[in-house]
Write an enzyme that holds these catalytic residues in place. Sequence first.
Site, PDB file in Angstrom:
ATOM      1  N   GLU A 118     -26.879 -24.171   2.525  1.00 14.33           N
ATOM      2  CA  GLU A 118     -25.530 -24.791   2.871  1.00 14.33           C
ATOM      3  C   GLU A 118     -25.926 -26.182   3.782  1.00 14.33           C
ATOM      4  OE1 GLU A 118     -22.519 -23.746   2.320  1.00 14.33           O
ATOM      5  OE2 GLU A 118     -23.302 -22.147   0.939  1.00 14.33           O
ATOM      6  N   SER A 384      19.200  20.635  -3.348  1.00 16.97           N
ATOM      7  CA  SER A 384      19.217  21.726  -2.449  1.00 16.97           C
ATOM      8  C   SER A 384      18.212  21.610  -1.541  1.00 16.97           C
ATOM      9  CB  SER A 384      19.147  22.856  -3.580  1.00 16.97           C
ATOM     10  OG  SER A 384      20.439  22.941  -4.223  1.00 16.97           O
TER      11      SER A 384
END
Length: 674
Positions: A118, A384
Site C-alpha cells: 500500500e 379458524s
Amino acid sequence: MRERPPEEDAFPGAFGPEETEAPGGKPPRRGFFARLRRAVALLSFALMGLIVAGFALTFSVLPDIQAELENPRLLDRRAVTLLDASGEEITTRGGRYAPVIPLEAMPDYLTAAFLAAEDQRFYEHGGFDLKGIARAAWANLQAGRFVQGGSTITQQLAKNVYLSPDRTLARKFREALITLWLEQRYSKEEILTAYLNRIYLGAGTYGVEAAAQFYFDKPAAEVTLSEAALLAGLPKAPSRFAPTSNLARAQARADHVLRRLVETGVLSHGEVFSARSSPATIKVREERLGAQYFADWAIEEAARLAPDYDGRIFVRTTLDPKLQEAAETALQQTLEEKGPRAGFSQGAVLTLGLDGSVKAMAGGRSYLESQFNRAVQARRQPGSAFKPVVYLAALERGFGSSSIMIDEPVNIHGWEPENVSGRYLGAVSLSTALKHSLNTVAVRLTEEVGRERVIKTARKLGITSPLPALPSLALGTAEVTLLELTGAYLPFAADGLTAPPFAIAEITDEEGRKLYEHESERTRIISRAHAREMNAMLYGVIESGTGLSASLSRHMAAGKTGTSQLSRDAWFIGYTAHYLTGIWFGNDDDSPGLSGGGGIAAGTWAQYMTQIHKGLPPKPLTGVFTAPVATEQPKEQQFFRALSRLFRSAEPLTPPAPSSAPRFRRGGETVRIN
C-alpha cells in the site's frame, strides 16, 4: 483659427482618451487596460474568497477531527455480533471490530506486507507521496484505464475512517486537511497502528485482528507469512479480493504482495518460497442465511434494549441452531414438494419455548430473494386458527367444554356464514364444535359473549393488530402476524401463564460488562381451569378433528388449523409440553391457493415437531387425561388408527329440523339471535 471650448482646454482627456491615429492609420485598441484591471481585481476577490472559505472550513472541521483522534478507541461506531443460544455466531452487523493491538504485538512481516502493498515510502513522505502519485498517473496513462492508486496509508486512514464515502470536492478537501493534520499531530507509528487496526478488510471485518480472527480463527500475532500477505492484499479492493467470495483471487493477490516484498528488498526469494508454494486458506464458515430473518428482528430488539451504547456489543439470543435448521428444512421441503400443487409460494415457521423464548424463526422461502419477514411483518387472515380466542372468551363468560350449542344456519343482518362441509350437526358440545371447526357455533358464541369481549380476550393473549368488531371476527377475518397468533396460544400450553415472545437473553460489551439481561416475566392471564379446558379441547382437534394430520406418535399435542377465504392462507398453530410452533403458507400477492392448505400446514407441523422432539421424553398436557402413545407404531397401525379416527364422531351427522330463528343452548336456556 477656430477657438476650442474652454472646458476642453481645462480638462484634457476628461471625456476619454483623445483619439489620435496610430502609426499605419489604424485606431488604437480602446479600454484594453481597463478590462485588464477589472479582471485582476475580480481574480483577487475570488482568491481572497477561496482563502476565507478555506479558513472557515478548516476551523469548522478541525475541532471535530481532533475530538475523534483523541478518542483512545479511534473509532466508536456501533457494531453488533449476534450469537445463538449455544454461543455460536449468527451474524455481525455494522462491522467486526477487535480491541486495538500495538505494532509490537504484530509480526514484523505483517506490517512489512501492508507497507509493500500500500505505501512503500510511508516513512519518507509527509502524508502525500508525490512520486507515488506521478508513478500511478503514468501507469494509468499507459494502460488507458485506472490500474494504480497513489493514496498513502495516511490518506487511506483519513478517507476510510474519518470521512463518508461521498465523492465530492469538499470531501477531497477534508481528506487533504485530515491527512496533513494526522501527519503533524501523530507519529508514523501511531498512524500505522490506527490504520492496521481500523482499515476495512472485507467480509465486514475492520482491522487485522478482527480479520485474522474471522478468516483464520487466530489472533493477528499468530498469522503466518502467507496469511499476512493475504490480509495485506485486501485493502485495494476488499470485496473483490475477500477470500470468502473468491479464495483463488485472494491467493493470487497475496502472491503479488509476496513478490513486492522481494522486489523492495524486505525479504529474499528463499524467505517467501514456502509462503508462495503453500498459499493461505481460511476457516470455512457455514452460511446461515435462513437465520437472517431472525437476526434482523433480534438486532432491532437489541437497539431498543441498549439504545445509548456505541461500540461493539455481543447479543446472546434464544435461537436454538438445531431447531432453526429443522424449521428451514421443513419449510423448504413443503414449498418445493407441495407448494406448486397447493398454490403456495411462501411460508413461515416460528417456534417458542413455553417461557416465550424464540427458538426458531424461518421468515420466508429465501432471504437472498426477499428480506421481508413473514413471521413478524406479514399480517394475514388466520381463519379458524383464531377460534380458540373465541372459545376462551366463552369459557371466561361461564360456558364449559360440554356446554351445548345448536349448529344450524345463522343470519346476522343478512350475513349467513356456513360450515366448510356444508352440513350442520344440530346440538353439539363446545368441544365437538371446536374439534370440527364449526363456523356457525363460533359466530353464535361471539354474538353471545360479545365481540368486544372477544377482542379484549385477544388483547390479553398478546394480539395487538387491529381487530374490527365485525360479525366475521369469529372466523378470523382480521389480519394478524404469525408471531402474534403463535404467542396467543402460549397460555394454553403453559397452564395459564404467558410472557411476551423474546429473542434476547443477554447483551454485553467488549469488556464483558452486561448491558442487558432478560428476566422472566411470566404472568398468569387465564386461570388454570380454563387453560386446562382449552388444552383438552385443542387436544381433541388433533386426536380426532380437523388437525388429525398433525398427530404425533410419541408426544401428546394440541392445536388448531386455519384457512382463510379462497385458501389464501393456511395455518397450523400447535404445541406439546416442550414447544409451541406456528406455521403459515400463502402468497405474498394474496392470490388464492387450492383447498387442503390447512392439512398441508398441519402435516408440515407434524413433520417438523417430530424432528425436534427426538430424544425428548413424552410429557402429558395439563388437563388432558388420555395417555399418549408411548412407543413408535408400525406405519400400518398408524394408518388404520388415523382411518378409525376419521370416521369416529360422538355426534350425529343428521342435520336437525329447521327452526324459525338461529339459536344456541347454554344449560337449559335457549337464546335466539335477532
